[in-house]
Enzyme design. Structure first.
Site, PDB file in Angstrom:
ATOM      1  N   LYS A 204      55.363  29.173  18.264  1.00  0.00           N
ATOM      2  CA  LYS A 204      55.491  27.938  18.341  1.00  0.00           C
ATOM      3  C   LYS A 204      54.000  27.437  18.193  1.00  0.00           C
ATOM      4  O   LYS A 204      53.644  26.536  17.750  1.00  0.00           O
ATOM      5  CB  LYS A 204      56.054  27.351  19.832  1.00  0.00           C
ATOM      6  CG  LYS A 204      56.142  25.963  19.731  1.00  0.00           C
ATOM      7  CD  LYS A 204      56.995  25.570  21.022  1.00  0.00           C
ATOM      8  CE  LYS A 204      56.819  24.128  21.343  1.00  0.00           C
ATOM      9  NZ  LYS A 204      57.586  23.890  22.590  1.00  0.00           N
ATOM     10  N   GLU A 210      49.688  38.012  22.222  1.00  0.00           N
ATOM     11  CA  GLU A 210      50.403  39.181  21.949  1.00  0.00           C
ATOM     12  C   GLU A 210      50.976  39.387  20.471  1.00  0.00           C
ATOM     13  O   GLU A 210      50.735  40.201  19.707  1.00  0.00           O
ATOM     14  CB  GLU A 210      51.843  39.597  22.641  1.00  0.00           C
ATOM     15  CG  GLU A 210      51.425  40.067  24.118  1.00  0.00           C
ATOM     16  CD  GLU A 210      51.589  38.572  25.064  1.00  0.00           C
ATOM     17  OE1 GLU A 210      50.958  37.381  24.600  1.00  0.00           O
ATOM     18  OE2 GLU A 210      51.972  38.562  26.000  1.00  0.00           O
ATOM     19  N   GLY A 263      60.395  26.670  23.438  1.00  0.00           N
ATOM     20  CA  GLY A 263      60.276  28.000  23.003  1.00  0.00           C
ATOM     21  C   GLY A 263      61.826  28.650  23.248  1.00  0.00           C
ATOM     22  O   GLY A 263      62.464  29.282  21.874  1.00  0.00           O
ATOM     23  N   ARG A 264      62.163  28.889  24.149  1.00  0.00           N
ATOM     24  CA  ARG A 264      63.549  29.461  24.570  1.00  0.00           C
ATOM     25  C   ARG A 264      64.568  28.780  24.141  1.00  0.00           C
ATOM     26  O   ARG A 264      65.899  28.861  24.372  1.00  0.00           O
ATOM     27  CB  ARG A 264      63.502  29.679  26.085  1.00  0.00           C
ATOM     28  CG  ARG A 264      63.380  28.513  27.051  1.00  0.00           C
ATOM     29  CD  ARG A 264      63.260  28.787  28.790  1.00  0.00           C
ATOM     30  NE  ARG A 264      62.898  27.653  29.400  1.00  0.00           N
ATOM     31  CZ  ARG A 264      61.693  27.147  29.432  1.00  0.00           C
ATOM     32  NH1 ARG A 264      60.680  27.849  28.717  1.00  0.00           N
ATOM     33  NH2 ARG A 264      61.347  26.397  30.384  1.00  0.00           N
ATOM     34  N   GLU A 349      63.071  31.439  33.004  1.00  0.00           N
ATOM     35  CA  GLU A 349      61.986  30.573  32.742  1.00  0.00           C
ATOM     36  C   GLU A 349      62.228  29.140  32.951  1.00  0.00           C
ATOM     37  O   GLU A 349      61.353  28.187  33.130  1.00  0.00           O
ATOM     38  CB  GLU A 349      61.316  30.835  31.361  1.00  0.00           C
ATOM     39  CG  GLU A 349      60.041  30.615  31.142  1.00  0.00           C
ATOM     40  CD  GLU A 349      59.659  30.946  29.672  1.00  0.00           C
ATOM     41  OE1 GLU A 349      59.736  30.235  28.585  1.00  0.00           O
ATOM     42  OE2 GLU A 349      58.886  31.978  29.755  1.00  0.00           O
ATOM     43  N   HIS A 380      78.384  52.643  34.107  1.00  0.00           N
ATOM     44  CA  HIS A 380      77.781  54.263  34.523  1.00  0.00           C
ATOM     45  C   HIS A 380      76.505  54.197  35.031  1.00  0.00           C
ATOM     46  O   HIS A 380      75.591  55.081  35.132  1.00  0.00           O
ATOM     47  CB  HIS A 380      78.024  55.077  33.176  1.00  0.00           C
ATOM     48  CG  HIS A 380      79.494  55.136  32.796  1.00  0.00           C
ATOM     49  ND1 HIS A 380      80.207  56.062  33.457  1.00  0.00           N
ATOM     50  CD2 HIS A 380      80.318  54.283  32.357  1.00  0.00           C
ATOM     51  CE1 HIS A 380      81.563  55.809  33.056  1.00  0.00           C
ATOM     52  NE2 HIS A 380      81.577  54.808  32.292  1.00  0.00           N
ATOM     53  N   LYS A 508      48.107  34.791  31.578  1.00  0.00           N
ATOM     54  CA  LYS A 508      47.674  34.900  30.552  1.00  0.00           C
ATOM     55  C   LYS A 508      45.918  34.857  30.756  1.00  0.00           C
ATOM     56  O   LYS A 508      45.314  35.307  29.780  1.00  0.00           O
ATOM     57  CB  LYS A 508      48.193  33.661  29.453  1.00  0.00           C
ATOM     58  CG  LYS A 508      49.594  33.754  29.177  1.00  0.00           C
ATOM     59  CD  LYS A 508      49.828  32.740  28.374  1.00  0.00           C
ATOM     60  CE  LYS A 508      51.300  32.773  28.139  1.00  0.00           C
ATOM     61  NZ  LYS A 508      51.926  31.445  27.347  1.00  0.00           N
TER      62      LYS A 508
HETATM   63  O1  F6P Z   1      55.993  33.102  27.795  1.00  0.00           O
HETATM   64  C1  F6P Z   1      55.589  31.665  27.680  1.00  0.00           C
HETATM   65  C2  F6P Z   1      55.933  31.277  26.355  1.00  0.00           C
HETATM   66  O2  F6P Z   1      55.179  30.294  26.374  1.00  0.00           O
HETATM   67  C3  F6P Z   1      57.545  31.013  26.209  1.00  0.00           C
HETATM   68  O3  F6P Z   1      58.071  30.140  26.773  1.00  0.00           O
HETATM   69  C4  F6P Z   1      57.540  31.167  24.587  1.00  0.00           C
HETATM   70  O4  F6P Z   1      58.833  31.526  24.223  1.00  0.00           O
HETATM   71  C5  F6P Z   1      56.788  32.368  24.436  1.00  0.00           C
HETATM   72  O5  F6P Z   1      55.632  32.430  25.445  1.00  0.00           O
HETATM   73  C6  F6P Z   1      56.227  32.593  22.974  1.00  0.00           C
HETATM   74  O6  F6P Z   1      55.371  31.364  22.689  1.00  0.00           O
HETATM   75  P1  F6P Z   1      54.927  31.088  21.241  1.00  0.00           P
HETATM   76  O7  F6P Z   1      56.121  30.995  20.518  1.00  0.00           O
HETATM   77  O8  F6P Z   1      54.104  29.866  21.503  1.00  0.00           O
HETATM   78  O9  F6P Z   1      53.981  32.187  20.871  1.00  0.00           O
END
Ligand code: F6P
Length: 541
Positions: A204, A210, A263-264, A349, A380, A508
């Site tokens: 987003k 990452e 995002g979620r 979240e 199990h 972060k």
């Molecule tokens: O972990 C925090 C967060 O902002 C989530 O809410 C989101 O889904 C994820 O990081 C990934 O964010 P992006 O889509 O901006 O890479």
């Protein structure tokens, strides 16, 4: 808090005091109609909550709480595009992403649907082109493999849905890389041919550490093999169009969305591109239709006959009245293996908050710990604790009546296990029953005395079972939207902002500052002793 709301909580506490000590065996013994009274069939779903420690009067008190918390008014605010994400100054309108053509949905005075439908048309067309080979790899051969690089909401939804709908997947193979651990990318890339691989970078913000690290390494992998031809192998999904352009992704392969999509909550947007590539546009539209059907149900059904509201209220009863800190989410459906992980982000979240909307500390427990694995595997591993451990952990079971494959006897066995678990949890096995069984099996009295206490199941452990007809695209959409709205209702009752996530930010920032320390280019002055020692140990190798 209004008087009506505090009275509703007080009434609920009274109901809790009345029922807490009643064993589920007794609830069933006292009411022959219980299973019918505490169940709801709606929208093709059957929700059985008769194995929860509540009765019709407690249920009424829960519905009264929802009324006093203005769930209906807040629901209208949500659907009407009000800025309910107050800490980020945004509306919350992921429902627009699954709304059918012909709908008008306004945010800040303007209809967002033309842009939603145009983006939907574009990404579904691209998905079809990848599937039929009209958008082909650099050697004019169709793509055989697609990798989605993203994390959190830009990963969990697509990976969950692609696995859930495996029987509908007839496109290229889908792979997912989320973890910044180089092992993830390495293991995914190893068997793949760059010349036949398309990479979607889903973020987003297009700034997530990452994802950007993985994206750069994946681009290097493509470029090393394909040179300038690598560009054709990259697409992106993001709200940050400047970021995607800087990264070198051609505009025609960038699919946008909007800041009013969390995002979620974004699986319905172009974030769902990997799913669309796997199952095709028609199936993807059925997935959207399932979500939209749940929106209509949630918006129009009375609170007492409203699936997301009931799920939410059961959760409130468990968490705030009976004091259970966790929930086990157990799909008896192997294809929903990533559903618990998906719901973990959606729920934890969203409602893992301890400040009210206006910034005061909450006075009641909010979102519970959620964990889960598919049944029967869970039986199990951690079910020992769920049956006999010192904490009560309510369980949400999900199962489909019909399997998607021919192995009907497997499915009967699967469903028998699902029902057996909720039976064992609710009714248990008393010491008298254990002793009688052991006597009948001819065990000697000393052995019975020794082993009987270990073989007792206390029971009185609540669970809810959700049955759907079969797990297809429509059903998956309906299921995801059901949980989204459940989370919304709980957020309203707890008076928290379900749509921000400040709690993930600090780590972060700290990680960024630690990179030079681990590289050895900064000393890390001011670090706490533990972190400094760990960093020094890592640097020493
Ligand atoms: O972990 C925090 C967060 O902002 C989530 O809410 C989101 O889904 C994820 O990081 C990934 O964010 P992006 O889509 O901006 O890479």
């Amino acid at each position: 808090m209004t008087d009506a709301l505090s009275q509703a909580w007080t009434q609920l506490q009274t109901e809790g005091d009345r029922l807490r000590a009643t064993h589920l065996r007794q609830f069933f013994a006292e009411d022959a109609e219980r299973a019918q009274r505490l169940a709801l069939e709606a929208e093709g779903l059957y929700l059985d909550f008769s194995k929860e420690k509540l009765d019709a009067t407690a249920l009424q008190a829960l519905v009264a709480l929802a009324e006093a918390a203005s769930v209906e008014e807040k629901r209208e605010q949500l659907f009407s595009g009000a800025e309910i994400n107050v800490t980020e100054g945004r509306a919350v309108q992921h429902m627009a992403l699954r709304a059918p053509p012909g709908t008008e949905i306004r945010i800040g005075g303007s209809d967002v649907m033309p842009a939603v439908l145009e983006t939907r048309r574009r990404f579904l067309a691209f998905a079809e082109q990848v599937r039929d080979g009209s958008y082909a790899a650099s050697e004019r051969q169709p793509f055989t493999d697609v990798i989605n690089i993203g994390i959190g909401g830009s990963d969990l939804g697509p990976v969950m849905a692609v696995r859930a709908l495996a029987p509908d997947a007839d496109g290229p193979r889908l792979h997912f890389v989320s973890n910044v651990d180089g092992a993830h990318l390495t293991d995914v890339l190893r068997p793949l041919d760059p010349a036949r691989t398309l990479i979607i970078i889903a973020s987003k913000t297009f700034t997530t550490q990452e994802t950007m690290r993985n994206a750069v390494s994946a681009r290097d992998w493509l470029r090393a093999a394909l040179g300038a031809g690598a560009d054709r192998h990259m697409a992106a999904v993001s709200t940050n169009l400047e970021g995607t352009a800087d990264f070198g992704i051609a505009q025609e392969r960038v699919f946008g969305f909007w800041d009013w999509v969390g995002g979620r909550y974004s699986l319905w947007s172009a974030i769902g591109l990997p799913l669309a590539i796997a199952i095709g546009a028609k199936n993807f539209e059925a997935f959207l239709a399932g979500g939209s059907a749940m929106d209509r149900h949630f918006r129009s059904a009375p609170l007492a006959a409203n699936l997301p509201v009931l799920l939410a209220l059961i959760g409130i009863w468990r968490r705030n009245i009976l004091g259970y800190p966790a929930v086990a989410l157990i799909p008896y459906d192997q294809r929903l293996e990533r559903f618990p992980a998906y719901i973990q982000q959606l729920d934890m979240e969203s409602n893992g908050k301890s400040r009210t909307l206006d910034g005061r500390p909450v006075t009641r427990a909010t979102g519970p710990l959620i964990f889960g694995e598919p049944g029967t595997n869970a039986q199990h591993s951690f079910f020992q604790l769920v049956h006999q451990g010192s904490d009560v952990i309510p369980v949400d079971f999900i199962a489909a009546v019909e399997p998607r494959e021919q192995l009907a006897d497997h499915h009967r066995l699967l469903l028998a296990n699902c029902l057996a678990q909720s039976q064992a949890l609710a009714f248990g096995r008393s010491e008298a029953e254990v002793r009688a069984e052991m006597q009948a099996a001819g065990k000697d009295p000393a052995e019975i005395d020794r082993l009987a206490p270990h073989r007792v199941f206390p029971g009185d452990r609540p669970s809810t079972t959700l049955l759907q007809e079969r797990l297809d695209p429509f059903a998956l959409g309906r299921l995801v939207a059901l949980f989204e709205h459940k989370v919304f209702v709980q957020g309203v009752i707890w008076d928290v902002n379900s749509y921000d996530q400040w709690g993930v930010e600090l780590g972060k920032v700290l990680a960024k500052a630690l990179i030079p320390v681990l590289e050895g280019s900064a000393e890390g002055a001011g670090l706490d002793g533990s972190t400094a020692a760990l960093a020094a140990r890592i640097r020493a190798g």
